[in-house]
Motif scaffolding. Structure first.
Motif, PDB file in Angstrom:
ATOM      1  N   ILE A   1       3.543  10.521   1.898  1.00  0.00           N
ATOM      2  CA  ILE A   1       3.706  10.445   0.447  1.00  0.00           C
ATOM      3  C   ILE A   1       5.176  10.247   0.103  1.00  0.00           C
ATOM      4  CG2 ILE A   1       3.610  11.828  -1.678  1.00  0.00           C
ATOM      5  CD1 ILE A   1       0.914  12.940  -0.628  1.00  0.00           C
ATOM      6  N   GLU A   2       6.036  10.971   0.759  1.00  0.00           N
ATOM      7  CA  GLU A   2       7.472  10.814   0.507  1.00  0.00           C
ATOM      8  C   GLU A   2       7.962   9.420   0.896  1.00  0.00           C
ATOM      9  OE1 GLU A   2       9.420  12.768  -1.310  1.00  0.00           O
ATOM     10  OE2 GLU A   2       7.533  13.837  -1.606  1.00  0.00           O
ATOM     11  N   LYS A   3       7.440   8.876   1.987  1.00  0.00           N
ATOM     12  CA  LYS A   3       7.799   7.512   2.390  1.00  0.00           C
ATOM     13  C   LYS A   3       7.364   6.502   1.332  1.00  0.00           C
ATOM     14  CE  LYS A   3       7.693   8.214   7.376  1.00  0.00           C
ATOM     15  NZ  LYS A   3       6.981   7.895   8.631  1.00  0.00           N
ATOM     16  N   VAL A   4       6.148   6.664   0.821  1.00  0.00           N
ATOM     17  CA  VAL A   4       5.646   5.752  -0.207  1.00  0.00           C
ATOM     18  C   VAL A   4       6.525   5.834  -1.445  1.00  0.00           C
ATOM     19  CG1 VAL A   4       3.736   5.320  -1.802  1.00  0.00           C
ATOM     20  CG2 VAL A   4       3.274   5.719   0.613  1.00  0.00           C
ATOM     21  N   ARG A   5       6.859   7.033  -1.844  1.00  0.00           N
ATOM     22  CA  ARG A   5       7.695   7.199  -3.037  1.00  0.00           C
ATOM     23  C   ARG A   5       9.072   6.557  -2.871  1.00  0.00           C
ATOM     24  NH1 ARG A   5       5.879  13.316  -4.313  1.00  0.00           N
ATOM     25  NH2 ARG A   5       4.281  12.805  -5.849  1.00  0.00           N
ATOM     26  N   SER A   6       9.538   6.438  -1.654  1.00  0.00           N
ATOM     27  CA  SER A   6      10.862   5.855  -1.423  1.00  0.00           C
ATOM     28  C   SER A   6      10.855   4.326  -1.454  1.00  0.00           C
ATOM     29  CB  SER A   6      11.438   6.336  -0.092  1.00  0.00           C
ATOM     30  OG  SER A   6      10.763   5.747   0.999  1.00  0.00           O
ATOM     31  N   ILE A   7       9.676   3.732  -1.446  1.00  0.00           N
ATOM     32  CA  ILE A   7       9.548   2.266  -1.457  1.00  0.00           C
ATOM     33  C   ILE A   7       9.408   1.810  -2.906  1.00  0.00           C
ATOM     34  CG2 ILE A   7       8.155   0.292  -0.730  1.00  0.00           C
ATOM     35  CD1 ILE A   7       7.135   2.090   1.589  1.00  0.00           C
ATOM     36  N   PRO A   8      10.261   0.903  -3.354  1.00  0.00           N
ATOM     37  CA  PRO A   8      10.101   0.366  -4.715  1.00  0.00           C
ATOM     38  C   PRO A   8       8.710  -0.262  -4.877  1.00  0.00           C
ATOM     39  CG  PRO A   8      12.182  -0.349  -3.756  1.00  0.00           C
ATOM     40  CD  PRO A   8      11.402   0.309  -2.656  1.00  0.00           C
ATOM     41  N   ILE A   9       8.129  -0.107  -6.044  1.00  0.00           N
ATOM     42  CA  ILE A   9       6.766  -0.582  -6.287  1.00  0.00           C
ATOM     43  C   ILE A   9       6.597  -2.058  -5.929  1.00  0.00           C
ATOM     44  CG2 ILE A   9       5.070  -1.055  -8.120  1.00  0.00           C
ATOM     45  CD1 ILE A   9       5.864   1.622  -9.357  1.00  0.00           C
ATOM     46  N   GLU A  10       7.565  -2.879  -6.268  1.00  0.00           N
ATOM     47  CA  GLU A  10       7.432  -4.318  -5.995  1.00  0.00           C
ATOM     48  C   GLU A  10       7.492  -4.659  -4.505  1.00  0.00           C
ATOM     49  OE1 GLU A  10      11.732  -3.354  -6.743  1.00  0.00           O
ATOM     50  OE2 GLU A  10       9.906  -2.945  -7.847  1.00  0.00           O
ATOM     51  N   LYS A  11       7.882  -3.708  -3.673  1.00  0.00           N
ATOM     52  CA  LYS A  11       7.962  -3.961  -2.225  1.00  0.00           C
ATOM     53  C   LYS A  11       6.837  -3.282  -1.449  1.00  0.00           C
ATOM     54  CE  LYS A  11      12.779  -4.961  -2.129  1.00  0.00           C
ATOM     55  NZ  LYS A  11      13.704  -5.471  -1.192  1.00  0.00           N
ATOM     56  N   ARG A  12       5.920  -2.633  -2.150  1.00  0.00           N
ATOM     57  CA  ARG A  12       4.810  -1.968  -1.482  1.00  0.00           C
ATOM     58  C   ARG A  12       3.730  -2.965  -1.096  1.00  0.00           C
ATOM     59  NH1 ARG A  12       4.242   3.476  -5.266  1.00  0.00           N
ATOM     60  NH2 ARG A  12       6.398   4.106  -4.975  1.00  0.00           N
ATOM     61  N   ASN A  13       3.097  -2.713   0.038  1.00  0.00           N
ATOM     62  CA  ASN A  13       1.986  -3.540   0.518  1.00  0.00           C
ATOM     63  C   ASN A  13       0.701  -2.731   0.406  1.00  0.00           C
ATOM     64  OD1 ASN A  13       3.564  -5.765   1.364  1.00  0.00           O
ATOM     65  ND2 ASN A  13       4.212  -4.572   3.127  1.00  0.00           N
ATOM     66  N   TYR A  14      -0.370  -3.410   0.062  1.00  0.00           N
ATOM     67  CA  TYR A  14      -1.654  -2.735  -0.129  1.00  0.00           C
ATOM     68  C   TYR A  14      -2.709  -3.382   0.744  1.00  0.00           C
ATOM     69  CZ  TYR A  14       0.781  -1.011  -4.228  1.00  0.00           C
ATOM     70  OH  TYR A  14       1.705  -0.438  -5.066  1.00  0.00           O
ATOM     71  N   ASP A  15      -3.525  -2.545   1.377  1.00  0.00           N
ATOM     72  CA  ASP A  15      -4.668  -3.013   2.150  1.00  0.00           C
ATOM     73  C   ASP A  15      -5.922  -2.758   1.337  1.00  0.00           C
ATOM     74  OD1 ASP A  15      -3.101  -3.687   4.344  1.00  0.00           O
ATOM     75  OD2 ASP A  15      -3.245  -1.673   5.182  1.00  0.00           O
ATOM     76  N   PHE A  16      -6.739  -3.795   1.210  1.00  0.00           N
ATOM     77  CA  PHE A  16      -7.984  -3.646   0.466  1.00  0.00           C
ATOM     78  C   PHE A  16      -9.156  -3.890   1.373  1.00  0.00           C
ATOM     79  CE2 PHE A  16      -4.799  -4.835  -2.681  1.00  0.00           C
ATOM     80  CZ  PHE A  16      -5.004  -3.871  -3.637  1.00  0.00           C
TER      81      PHE A  16
END
Length: 89
Positions: free
Chosen positions: A74-89
């Motif tokens: 969770i802390e790692k995710v929070r450290s990534i800017p939203i525009e740089k996050r990758n999502y698996d669907f």
């Protein structure tokens, strides 16, 4: 980071995090609620865990290890800017 770790321990834990998503309007709210759930599970008594896991609670040491890993993720995710996050669907 949350569901994959949960599933590696038990599908029942994944269900708790999955159901949590239905009450959230966005990713930030989900992450906040997932963190709260994780911290509550870390503090739960054995009798509460038995109820939460429908009579089949995982080993407490393995559960705590998984929950701590989820908090780190969770802390790692929070450290990534939203525009740089990758999502698996």
């Amino acid at each position: 980071g949350i569901l994959i770790e949960a599933e590696m321990l038990t599908h029942d834990l994944t269900l708790h995090y999955g159901m949590l998503s239905y009450s959230c309007d966005n990713e930030a709210e989900y992450i906040d609620k997932a963190e709260k759930l994780t911290r509550n599970l870390l503090e739960a008594k054995d009798s509460e865990l038995i109820d939460l896991f429908w009579g089949d609670a995982p080993d407490k040491i393995r559960l705590d290890s998984t929950l701590k890993k989820i908090l780190k993720n969770i802390e790692k995710v929070r450290s990534i800017p939203i525009e740089k996050r990758n999502y698996d669907f």
